[in-house]
Enzyme design. Structure first.
Site, PDB file in Angstrom:
ATOM      1  N   ASP A  83       0.812  -1.217   0.000  1.00 44.98           N
ATOM      2  CA  ASP A  83       0.000   0.000   0.000  1.00 44.98           C
ATOM      3  C   ASP A  83       0.845   1.266   0.000  1.00 44.98           C
ATOM      4  OD1 ASP A  83      -2.081   1.755   0.147  1.00 44.98           O
ATOM      5  OD2 ASP A  83      -2.715   1.198   2.159  1.00 44.98           O
ATOM      6  N   ASP A 276      -2.040   5.149  -5.956  1.00 48.63           N
ATOM      7  CA  ASP A 276      -2.210   4.320  -4.765  1.00 48.63           C
ATOM      8  C   ASP A 276      -2.272   2.849  -5.158  1.00 48.63           C
ATOM      9  OD1 ASP A 276      -2.883   3.205  -2.354  1.00 48.63           O
ATOM     10  OD2 ASP A 276      -4.733   4.330  -2.081  1.00 48.63           O
TER      11      ASP A 276
END
Length: 400
Positions: A83, A276
């Protein structure tokens, strides 16, 4: 749940040698055999100094890319969401007061000789944290230091002693899937994995996502993305969202129709969208999103259908993805990414329902360039030069 998640609550009283900063966060990534802010820590924190670049295997799991790493002594393998949209490295820990269902064994810190609770200025000297995401999923626990181990191109394991991690014992929400044991934060924040690697690895990351098979995430010198076909765009930092990798989206083309951000509230010169790895879909503010959707509607002649996922995506009945127009995203600096139809359209069930993989956000939410849109690009982050680079690549064939 919305996978575009934001850390909206965090409470920590931290000892003097580190700070935990609030950042946007996403509780999902993708799994392949993949496995910034620069750290002020000396590279001497890393126990091995052999030549070679660290890397980790990754795995793709439906919507997430999971990174494989080992924590503790003896090493205990975990698979956690990769992440770039969040900071903290955390995993579920025993004893677990309220853990979500996890397929793999849960880490037991009592069996590790290198696990050490971090001491803070609290009544019991613990360092508690709580992260709450947009969909109300949450994780909470205490900070600790532990040995983290990943691979190295030298063949000798890359060992990071006394790495700050979150030991989570109370986690709940639809954002957490049984295949994952936590999250590996890769933002520019001070507690991310890349920041804690030390000065010898100053903010270089690269990965290549595919919807099948395995891959790797690279750090350090081996993470540099170069060669024919590479395009680069500037990354920006935002005070309110420290650690996030912001890019500047100038326009989106639907077929031959170019939709500029200039003249819309979405337009910016210092970053308007976060890249992201932990959020599957792409999110635009609703006013700009509707312009893109209307351009798609003008091309597609199939029958409309209500989004069965209830995310209000633009959906159609079709036996083939070929009815949809090609979408190109135009980042600043001339970084034009011609996206494959898989990147921008998704089949939601076997009944032939295809949806545009873009969700319309309200204006207060951050725009996100998600991991599905990044499929089949070698994506490199260079925090020293403040660049994100893209190279069209068959990611499923890259390491298989």
């Amino acid at each position: 749940m919305s996978l575009a998640t934001t850390m909206i609550a965090i409470f920590l009283q931290i000892i003097t040698y580190f700070l935990f900063t609030t950042t946007a966060s996403s509780p999902h990534g993708f799994t392949i055999d993949l496995i910034h802010r620069r750290s002020n820590a000396s590279s001497s924190r890393v126990s091995n100094t052999q030549a070679g670049s660290p890397y980790a295997d990754t795995v793709f799991d439906t919507y997430e890319y999971l990174m494989k790493l080992q924590i503790g002594t003896p090493p205990f393998e975990v698979e956690a969401v990769l992440d770039t949209g969040s900071e903290l490295i955390w995993t579920q820990c025993l004893p677990c007061l309220h853990c979500y269902d996890q397929k793999a064994p849960i880490f037991d810190p009592s069996k590790s000789s290198t696990f050490k609770e971090t001491r803070c200025n609290t009544p019991d000297h613990s360092c508690p944290y709580k992260l709450v995401y947009d969909d109300k999923s949450y994780t909470q626990g205490t900070l600790a230091t532990e040995t983290v181990t990943i691979h190295s191109t030298s063949g000798v394991p890359f060992v990071m002693p006394e790495t700050i991690i979150g030991c989570s014992r109370n986690n709940s929400g639809s954002g957490f899937r049984p295949s994952s044991s936590g999250i590996v934060g890769l933002s520019r924040g001070s507690l991310s994995l890349i920041s804690q690697m030390g000065g010898a690895y100053p903010g270089f990351i690269s990965y290549c996502f595919a919807g099948k098979g395995t891959s790797k995430i690279n750090f350090g010198a081996n993470a540099i993305v170069a060669g024919d076909g590479v395009v680069s765009t500037t990354m920006f930092a935002k005070t309110a969202k420290r650690g996030q990798y912001y890019l500047n989206l100038d326009a989106v083309s639907v077929g031959d129709t170019r939709i500029e951000t200039v003249g819309t509230p979405f337009h910016a010169l210092n970053g308007n969208i976060v890249i992201d790895s932990g959020t599957p879909l792409t999110y635009f503010p609703v006013s700009y999103c509707n312009l893109v959707r209307k351009a798609v509607e003008r091309v597609v002649t199939a029958d409309r259908v209500v989004d069965p996922s209830r995310n209000d995506m633009l959906c159609y009945y079709s036996n083939t993805i070929e009815i949809f127009p090609v979408i190109t995203v135009h980042f600043s600096g001339g970084a034009d990414l011609v996206l494959d139809k898989y990147n921008m359209y998704m089949e939601l069930n076997r009944g032939g329902v295809f949806c545009l993989a873009i969700i319309c956000n309200n204006p207060t939410q951050v725009a996100i360039f998600g991991n599905r849109a990044q499929n089949n690009f070698l994506v490199g982050y260079d925090s020293s030069s403040l660049l994100v680079s893209f190279k069209p690549t068959d990611c499923s064939a890259l390491w298989n």
